[in-house]
Design an enzyme around this catalytic site. Structure first.
Site, PDB file in Angstrom:
ATOM      1  N   CYS A 131       0.833  -1.199   0.000  1.00  0.00           N
ATOM      2  CA  CYS A 131       0.000   0.000   0.000  1.00  0.00           C
ATOM      3  C   CYS A 131       0.873   1.256   0.000  1.00  0.00           C
ATOM      4  O   CYS A 131       1.480   1.594   1.011  1.00  0.00           O
ATOM      5  CB  CYS A 131      -0.922  -0.014   1.231  1.00  0.00           C
ATOM      6  SG  CYS A 131      -1.897   1.476   1.443  1.00  0.00           S
ATOM      7  N   CYS A 134      -0.270   4.099   2.350  1.00  0.00           N
ATOM      8  CA  CYS A 134       0.007   3.880   3.766  1.00  0.00           C
ATOM      9  C   CYS A 134       1.468   4.170   4.104  1.00  0.00           C
ATOM     10  O   CYS A 134       1.771   4.736   5.144  1.00  0.00           O
ATOM     11  CB  CYS A 134      -0.265   2.426   4.153  1.00  0.00           C
ATOM     12  SG  CYS A 134      -1.884   1.831   3.710  1.00  0.00           S
ATOM     13  N   ASP A 135       2.376   3.756   3.224  1.00  0.00           N
ATOM     14  CA  ASP A 135       3.773   3.675   3.618  1.00  0.00           C
ATOM     15  C   ASP A 135       4.733   4.629   2.917  1.00  0.00           C
ATOM     16  O   ASP A 135       5.912   4.665   3.255  1.00  0.00           O
ATOM     17  CB  ASP A 135       4.266   2.227   3.425  1.00  0.00           C
ATOM     18  CG  ASP A 135       3.502   1.254   4.316  1.00  0.00           C
ATOM     19  OD1 ASP A 135       2.987   1.698   5.359  1.00  0.00           O
ATOM     20  OD2 ASP A 135       3.413   0.062   3.970  1.00  0.00           O
TER      21      ASP A 135
END
Ligand SMILES: Cc1cc2nc3c(=O)[nH]c(=O)nc-3n(C[C@H](O)[C@H](O)[C@H](O)COP(=O)(O)OP(=O)(O)OC[C@H]3O[C@@H](n4cnc5c(N)ncnc54)[C@H](O)[C@@H]3O)c2cc1C
Lengths: 402, 104
Positions: A131, A134-135
Site C-alpha cells: 500500500c 500507507c507507507d
C-alpha cells in the site's frame, strides 16, 4: 461484503426500499467501508469526480447509502447456504451468528496477491509493502522497487515519485511493454524518477532487520543480480475473495465468480458484483454499475419469487400455471380457453408465467416448450401438459378430489 | 495510551512489556485498528504498557526501530524489540493473542 460496488448498490437498493419494498443490510468485515478504493490517495476515472481521494469518494458512497436507509453490520461472512424452499438464504458469520434473507449480493472484491517469495513475509512492515498510500512517507528521499506493471503498479509508482528518490519497476515483459493501459504507460515513461528492469522477476527480498536489496532473475538469460533498495512495493495483481462461497457458487478457473447479464450467479437470487466477478475491467465505476444492475435484478427476483410462493406454492386450492409468451399466438388462445373452463371449476385458479420475462421459473420447472400448463396442488406439481390440444385440457380439472 | 516521540521513546519502552502502535494520518487501516487497540488497553493496561507513535515527524525514530510499514504493532520487553505485527489485514485478535503470551 462491502466497498465501492457494495456501497453503491446500497445507494441503489436504498432508492428501491424508499419506494417501499426492499430492506437492505450491508455486511462489512472492516470497521471502515470502502474496500480497495479506500487505499488509494488518488482516485481517477470515476465520472463526475475530477479530483478526490479514494477514502473521500467512499465516504460519499456511504452517506448516500445511509440516506436511503441502508443498514450496516460489521462481520465476516464465513458461509452462505440456500434453504430447503430454494428461496430463503442463510448467511453464516465468522462469530457464529446467522442471518436469513431472500437475496444476496456478493461484493467481496479482491485482495493483493502475495507471491510467497523468500523475505516477503519476514520483511512485512520492514520494507515490504502492499500500500503506497500507507507507507510512502517512510521512503522520503530513499530508493524503492515496485514489482508489477499493471495500472495499479504504474499509478502507485507515479504517486511514490512525489516522495521517494527513485522508483525501479521490475517488469517481466520485454523492454517497453507494460501491462498497464496506454495512458498509464505514457505517464510512467515520461516520469524521470521511474526506471525499469525488463524481463525480470524478484527471486528474494533481502535485508537485516530492514530490507536492503532484492535478488532479481532475468527470465530470458537466467542471470541473477542484486539490486540495492530500501523498500519493495508489491503490485502483482489481486486474488478474488471467494473462500466462503466456493462450494456453492460457480467460479472460473482463476477463482472469479461467473455471472449472467443480470449479475446473477448460478444460484437464483444470489448475485455478484465488482472485482470479485469474472469481468473485463475492474474499476470503481464498473463495480458501481454492476451494483445498480444487481440491485434492480435482486428486487425483481424477490418480487417474482414472493408472488409464486403466495399464489402457487402456498395456495389452498388447485392452481393451473400457464407458461406462455405474448409472442406466441397459441399461448394467448390457451389462456383464454382455460379462463372459460374455470367458470365451471371456480376453485381452480390460473397463474400465468411470461417465460420471456421470467426465465428463472421456466428453468426451475424445466419447461422447454411453450405453451405448457402445470397443475399444482399443495405446492406439488401433479400434472403437466405441453402444447395441449383442446380436448386434453379437461384432464387438468380431473386431477384430484372431485 | 501514552503518546511517544523522540524525547520519551527510550524511557517509556525501557522496562517491562510495552506495546507500541505505530500509525499515521494517511494509513486508513491504522485509524481503523486504533479503537480496538484502545479497547485492549482498557482490558490489559494493568499488565502491560500501551503506547502509540504517530510516524509524522518521527519517521527516523520509527525506522531506527525497524518499522517501515503501517500498521505496525511492536512489542518491547525490557527495551528490546520482541515482536512485530504488520500488514493491512492485521486483526485485533492477532494482537490479543500476542498480548496473552506476555500477560500469562
Ligand atoms: C491501490 C489501488 C488503486 C486503485 N485506483 C483506482 C482508480 O484510480 N480508479 C478506479 O476506478 N479504480 C481503482 N482501483 C480499483 C478499485 O479500487 C476496485 O475496482 C474497486 O474497489 C472494486 O470494488 P469492490 O466492491 O468490487 O471490491 P473491494 O474494493 O475489494 O471491496 C471488497 C470489500 O469486501 C470486504 N470483504 C471481503 N471478504 C469479506 C467477507 N468474507 N465478509 C465481509 N466482508 C468481506 C472487504 O473488507 C472489502 O471492504 C484501485 C485499486 C487499488 C488497490
Amino acid at each position: 461484503m462491502s466497498s465501492s460496488s457494495e456501497v453503491a448498490r446500497g445507494a441503489v437498493c436504498g432508492d428501491l426500499c424508499s419506494q417501499g419494498r426492499m430492506k437492505t443490510l450491508l455486511i462489512e468485515e472492516k470497521r471502515k467501508m470502502g474496500g480497495q478504493c479506500a487505499t488509494t490517495s488518488e482516485l481517477e476515472n470515476y465520472p463526475g469526480i475530477i479530483e478526490d481521494t479514494g477514502p473521500g469518494l467512499m465516504e460519499r458512497f456511504r452517506s448516500h447509502a445511509e440516506k436511503f436507509g441502508v443498514e450496516f453490520e460489521r462481520g465476516r461472512v464465513a458461509g452462505i447456504e440456500v434453504g430447503d424452499d430454494g428461496f430463503h438464504k442463510e448467511i453464516r458469520l465468522a462469530d457464529e451468528r446467522t442471518l436469513r434473507t431472500k437475496s444476496i449480493i456478493i461484493a467481496t472484491g479482491a485482495a493483493p496477491r502475495i507471491l510467497g517469495i523468500p523475505g516477503e513475509k519476514e520483511f512485512r512492515g520492514q520494507g515490504v509493502s502492499y500500500c503506497a498510500t500507507c507507507d510512502a512517507d517512510f521512503y522520503e528521499e530513499l530508493d524503492v522497487v515496485v514489482v508489477g506493471s499493471g495500472n495499479t503498479a504504474v499509478e502507485e509508482s507515479v504517486f511514490l515519485t512525489k516522495v521517494v528518490n527513485k522508483v525501479t519497476m521490475i517488469v517481466v515483459h520485454d523492454e517497453g511493454k507494460l501491462d498497464a493501459d496506454r495512458v498509464a504507460q505514457e505517464q510512467a515513461f515520461a516520469n524521470d524518477k521511474i526506471e525499469f528492469v525488463w524481463n525480470s522477476t524478484v527471486d528474494a527480498i533481502e535485508g537485516d532487520g530492514l530490507v536492503n536489496g532484492v535478488r532479481l532473475r532475468n527470465i530470458k538469460t537466467g542471470e541473477t543480480q542484486q539490486l540495492a533498495t530500501d523498500g519493495v512495493f508489491m503490485f502483482v495483481g489481486t486474488v478474488p475473495q471467494t473462500g466462503f462461497a466456493k462450494d456453492l457458487i460457480e467460479l472460473n478457473g482463476a477463482g472469479y465468480i461467473k455471472t449472467d447479464d443480470k449479475q446473477q450467479t448460478n444460484i437464483p437470487g444470489i448475485f455478484a458484483v465488482g472485482d470479485v466477478t469474472d469481468k473485463f475491467l475492474r474499476q470503481v465505476v464498473t463495480a458501481a454499475g454492476d451494483g445498480a444492475v444487481a440491485a434492480v435484478a435482486a428486487n425483481g427476483y424477490v418480487e417474482q419469487e414472493e408472488y409464486w410462493q403466495q399464489q402457487v406454492l402456498k395456495s389452498q386450492t388447485p392452481v393451473l400455471a400457464v407458461f406462455w409468451s405474448p409472442l406466441e399466438g397459441d399461448s394467448v388462445q390457451l389462456i383464454q380457453s382455460l379462463e372459460e373452463m374455470t367458470i365451471a371449476y371456480p376453485d381452480h385458479r390460473i397463474v400465468t408465467v411470461d417465460t420471456y420475462k421470467n426465465q428463472m421459473l421456466a428453468d426451475r420447472y424445466e419447461v422447454q416448450e411453450i405453451p405448457a400448463v402445470l397443475r399444482f396442488e399443495q405446492g406439488q406439481e401433479q400434472l403437466r401438459l405441453v402444447q395441449p390440444g383442446a380436448v386434453e385440457l379437461n384432464q387438468l380439472f380431473q386431477g384430484s378430489k372431485s | 495510551m501514552i503518546e511517544l516521540n523522540k524525547e520519551n521513546f527510550a524511557e517509556e519502552t525501557a522496562q517491562g512489556v510495552v506495546l507500541v502502535d505505530f500509525w499515521g494520518e494517511s494509513c486508513e487501516r491504522c485509524k481503523e485498528l486504533m479503537p480496538d487497540v484502545e479497547a485492549l488497553a482498557e482490558q490489559y493496561g494493568q499488565e502491560i504498557k500501551f503506547c502509540k507513535l504517530n510516524i509524522q515527524g518521527n519517521r527516523r525514530l520509527a525506522m531506527a526501530q525497524k518499522v517501515m510499514g503501517l500498521p505496525s504493532i511492536v512489542f518491547y520487553q525490557n527495551g528490546e524489540k520482541v515482536e512485530h505485527l504488520s500488514g493491512e489485514e492485521l486483526e485485533p485478535a492477532q494482537i490479543e493473542d500476542v498480548i496473552k503470551n506476555y500477560v500469562a
